[in-house]
Design a protein around this motif. Structure first.
Motif, PDB file in Angstrom:
ATOM      1  N   VAL A 197       0.859  -1.184   0.000  1.00 24.57           N
ATOM      2  CA  VAL A 197       0.000   0.000   0.000  1.00 24.57           C
ATOM      3  C   VAL A 197       0.894   1.234   0.000  1.00 24.57           C
ATOM      4  O   VAL A 197       1.754   1.387   0.873  1.00 24.57           O
ATOM      5  N   VAL A 198       0.704   2.086  -0.991  1.00 26.22           N
ATOM      6  CA  VAL A 198       1.463   3.323  -1.123  1.00 26.22           C
ATOM      7  C   VAL A 198       0.551   4.464  -0.687  1.00 26.22           C
ATOM      8  O   VAL A 198      -0.438   4.772  -1.353  1.00 26.22           O
ATOM      9  N   GLY A 199       0.861   5.064   0.458  1.00 25.16           N
ATOM     10  CA  GLY A 199       0.076   6.177   0.975  1.00 25.16           C
ATOM     11  C   GLY A 199       0.801   7.488   0.733  1.00 25.16           C
ATOM     12  O   GLY A 199       2.019   7.585   0.953  1.00 25.16           O
ATOM     13  N   ILE A 200       0.078   8.497   0.290  1.00 29.18           N
ATOM     14  CA  ILE A 200       0.672   9.795  -0.037  1.00 29.18           C
ATOM     15  C   ILE A 200      -0.192  10.895   0.571  1.00 29.18           C
ATOM     16  O   ILE A 200      -1.416  10.904   0.417  1.00 29.18           O
ATOM     17  N   GLY A 201       0.454  11.820   1.272  1.00 28.41           N
ATOM     18  CA  GLY A 201      -0.216  13.003   1.776  1.00 28.41           C
ATOM     19  C   GLY A 201       0.449  14.244   1.212  1.00 28.41           C
ATOM     20  O   GLY A 201       1.686  14.329   1.189  1.00 28.41           O
ATOM     21  N   VAL A 202      -0.347  15.191   0.735  1.00 30.58           N
ATOM     22  CA  VAL A 202       0.190  16.412   0.122  1.00 30.58           C
ATOM     23  C   VAL A 202      -0.548  17.619   0.691  1.00 30.58           C
ATOM     24  O   VAL A 202      -1.789  17.645   0.720  1.00 30.58           O
ATOM     25  N   ASN A 203       0.209  18.611   1.126  1.00 27.05           N
ATOM     26  CA  ASN A 203      -0.376  19.851   1.616  1.00 27.05           C
ATOM     27  C   ASN A 203      -0.796  20.710   0.422  1.00 27.05           C
ATOM     28  O   ASN A 203       0.033  21.362  -0.206  1.00 27.05           O
ATOM     29  N   LEU A 204      -2.075  20.672   0.111  1.00 24.45           N
ATOM     30  CA  LEU A 204      -2.600  21.485  -0.993  1.00 24.45           C
ATOM     31  C   LEU A 204      -3.071  22.845  -0.489  1.00 24.45           C
ATOM     32  O   LEU A 204      -2.599  23.882  -0.936  1.00 24.45           O
ATOM     33  N   ALA A 205      -4.032  22.831   0.436  1.00 26.72           N
ATOM     34  CA  ALA A 205      -4.641  24.077   0.911  1.00 26.72           C
ATOM     35  C   ALA A 205      -4.085  24.538   2.257  1.00 26.72           C
ATOM     36  O   ALA A 205      -4.185  25.715   2.597  1.00 26.72           O
TER      37      ALA A 205
END
Length: 250
Positions: A136-144
């Motif tokens: 499982v490849v989990g990705i979190g990105v700060n967009l807002a």
């Protein structure tokens, strides 16, 4: 997604959360997860002829960097700070001309093992978890949004003047990840590793590596070995291969 992977879900499906009540990063760290950012996971079914499963972190990193760079290109001049991207340049020598040079304003870098930095501040993270043949490849990105009370500087795409919708970002990232996964699976790790190095902070960058046993080692970034581990050049001229640890730019 990990539970679905165990139950037999097929490769290529993504799950995205609008927010997370229990978001976490590497080593169980809390990952702040307000509405408006991207939180997504996909599953890869590792096959016998595939490269080593941990190198999927490199696949995720190069796909993510490509997508973030493309969104930054949507900024109107004079806010645009990157050379125009070509979404097919991962196969072309001309891609080298788009590599950010030097530390400072406008630098978008991949940092080992799982971070994307903009102007030295963290804007995303990648986490791999395995169950049987499923990764499982989990990705979190700060967009807002991005946190202000962490031990490392953080930033977001909104802080740069662009605010993609998480659903749109998810579609773009899924496409980029599928393409780079195909390269990893069809051509091996080498082209993924080459792209990763093109988009990383420069060789010779001073680093501190905090190791799992709690110790810390200083050195210079010496690239990646053939398996994707970090090469750390030490003061005595030797090179230490790092397979796990937290890296900080000095």
């Amino acid at each position: 997604m990990l539970a679905l992977a165990v139950s037999g879900i097929t490769e290529g499906i993504w799950l995205r959360a609008e927010r997370q009540s229990g978001g976490r990063g590497r080593q169980g760290r809390v990952w702040a997860s307000p509405t408006g950012n991207f939180y997504g996971s996909t599953v890869v079914r590792v096959r016998g002829a595939d490269p080593a499963a941990p190198t999927l972190a490199l696949v995720a990193a190069v796909a993510l960097e490509e997508v973030v760079r493309a969104y930054l290109q949507d900024l109107p001049s004079p806010f645009r700070r990157f050379a125009p991207p070509s979404l097919s340049h991962w196969e072309r020598e001309g891609a080298r001309s788009a590599k950010p040079s030097g530390k400072g304003e406008g630098s978008l870098w991949i940092k080992w093992p799982n971070d994307l930095l903009l102007d030295g501040a963290k804007m995303s993270g990648i986490l791999l978890e395995r169950a049987g043949d499923a990764v499982v490849v989990g990705i979190g990105v700060n967009l807002a949004h991005h946190p202000l009370d962490t031990d490392r500087r953080a930033t977001s795409l909104a802080a740069q003047g662009v605010t993609p919708e998480p659903a749109d970002f998810a579609e773009t990232l899924a496409d980029a990840f599928a393409r780079w996964l195909g390269i990893w699976r069809g051509q091996g790790l080498a082209p993924v590793r080459a792209r990763w190095l093109e988009r990383a902070h420069p060789v010779g960058t001073a680093l501190t590596v905090r190791l799992p046993d709690g110790s810390a080692t200083d050195g210079l970034f010496g690239g990646l070995d053939s398996d994707g581990a970090l090469n750390l050049r030490l003061a005595d001229g030797t090179t230490r291969v790092i397979h796990a640890g937290d890296v900080f730019l000095l």
